[in-house]
Enzyme design. Sequence first.
Site, mmCIF file in Angstrom:
data_model
loop_
_atom_site.group_PDB
_atom_site.id
_atom_site.type_symbol
_atom_site.label_atom_id
_atom_site.label_comp_id
_atom_site.label_asym_id
_atom_site.label_seq_id
_atom_site.Cartn_x
_atom_site.Cartn_y
_atom_site.Cartn_z
ATOM 1 N N GLU B 46 0.800 -1.236 0.000
ATOM 2 C CA GLU B 46 0.000 0.000 0.000
ATOM 3 C C GLU B 46 0.829 1.280 0.000
ATOM 4 O O GLU B 46 0.298 2.350 -0.211
ATOM 5 C CB GLU B 46 -0.996 0.006 1.160
ATOM 6 C CG GLU B 46 -0.405 -0.001 2.551
ATOM 7 C CD GLU B 46 -0.303 -1.411 3.120
ATOM 8 O OE1 GLU B 46 -0.232 -2.378 2.331
ATOM 9 O OE2 GLU B 46 -0.289 -1.526 4.363
ATOM 10 N N ASN B 47 2.131 1.170 0.225
ATOM 11 C CA ASN B 47 2.952 2.374 0.127
ATOM 12 C C ASN B 47 3.238 2.740 -1.329
ATOM 13 O O ASN B 47 3.825 3.792 -1.591
ATOM 14 C CB ASN B 47 4.256 2.224 0.907
ATOM 15 C CG ASN B 47 5.086 1.050 0.450
ATOM 16 O OD1 ASN B 47 4.565 -0.042 0.254
ATOM 17 N ND2 ASN B 47 6.366 1.271 0.246
#
Lengths: 233, 217
Positions: B46-47
């Site tokens: 998700e980064n």
Amino acid sequence: MINKKVANVQEALQGVTDHMTFMLGGFGLSGIPENAIAELVNIGVKGVTCISNNAGVDDFGLGLLLQNRQIKKMISSYVGENDEFERQMLSGELDVELVPQGTLAERCRAAQAGFPAVYTPAGYGTEVAEGKETRAFDGKMYVLEHAFKADFAFVKAWKGDAVGNLIFKGTSRNFNPNMCGAAKITVAEVEELVPLGALDPNQIHIPGIFVQRIFKGEHYEKRIEQRTTRPKA
Amino acid sequence: MLDKNGIAKRIAKEVKDGYYVNLGIGIPTLVANYVRRDIEVEFQSENGVLGMGPFPYEGEEDADLINAGKQTITTLPGASFFDSAMSFSMIRGQHVDLTILGAMEVAENGDIANWKIPGKMVKGMGGAMDLVASAENIIVAMMHTNKRGESKLLKTCSLPLTGVGCVKKVVTNLAVLEVTDHGFRLLERAPGISVEEIKKATEGTLIVDGDIPEMLL
């Protein structure tokens, strides 16, 4: 050419005063505006609110501002790996608003894009939604989350030019593009400040219209938080 | 009884060809090591990366290339990078097929708690609240009991919630369980573990229908 280039970090941070709200890009220590943070420590501004996914580690990133008690409030999604942060938060010295990561990104993007608020399913039924407006759409519940308001956004890019166009590298992109243009003044620091025309317009991640000041960072430590490797076969 | 790698190995069987998968920190990260080699799967972090590869060789670590656990990683051919808002568009917009994450507690109605112990530990929810609020297919990877031997599969969660009614399946060191309208339905036992042992370690309603097979790992 609308010139956004400033000589150094001191000039880039002109107008920064106590009690302001800042947005700072980065995920963990990746893609943080190292030079702007160092200068905020230098200036010694106090009572500031920081919107940033994390709070650095004890001795780097926003952890440096925490050590100096310069931060009044943190708005973040994840604050692990920072003992000083956890200590100040649990003792009540530091005001903390924990926000789901996607909501944090979207509240930045909403500010950038001119939306006053957005509905998100994240946090519905949890303490994050307490006191907030909720609404059903097609039978599913959503929470109304407001756009952030900030005085300065400090972002870090890989390459940029004098008009403020930016290109990011790898996963150091993270929140940086979402914070550009989301505050009154966006300050971009870059590893490489390249001549006008050197960046391919097809490859620009953030057009210069979202950036008010740009400078080449003097020094990048680019510290790695978790150095994980595999043996060579 | 399974160890962390055993849990990861069992969960890897839930990963199907063509899936986009988000792996949480801890046991879920290990799942990538056990996914069948003959299927095509892309891991989303998700980064801001899709198409995550293994850890880099020593000396090739890059501060600009990490996963959501802040570990240095590599990318595979076909990988892409994107900003955080777009990353959560993938998650919130239900483009990710499978989410695997850890938990401190799971309730029999599918509630999950994994971000805060009031007065003791607050690390924050990170992306977990976004993930559990939107993902259609959520598997929790965790130990069946906590360090004090207390069940983590409860009638209702005692800790602040991360999401409500969202967990579909739980894989622990003792069992595979499905969350149903009537409670946890026992699907499989870990090797050498009896139904009685699972019953004893489960505070929430446990539904045992007929013979419960042992997991195939």
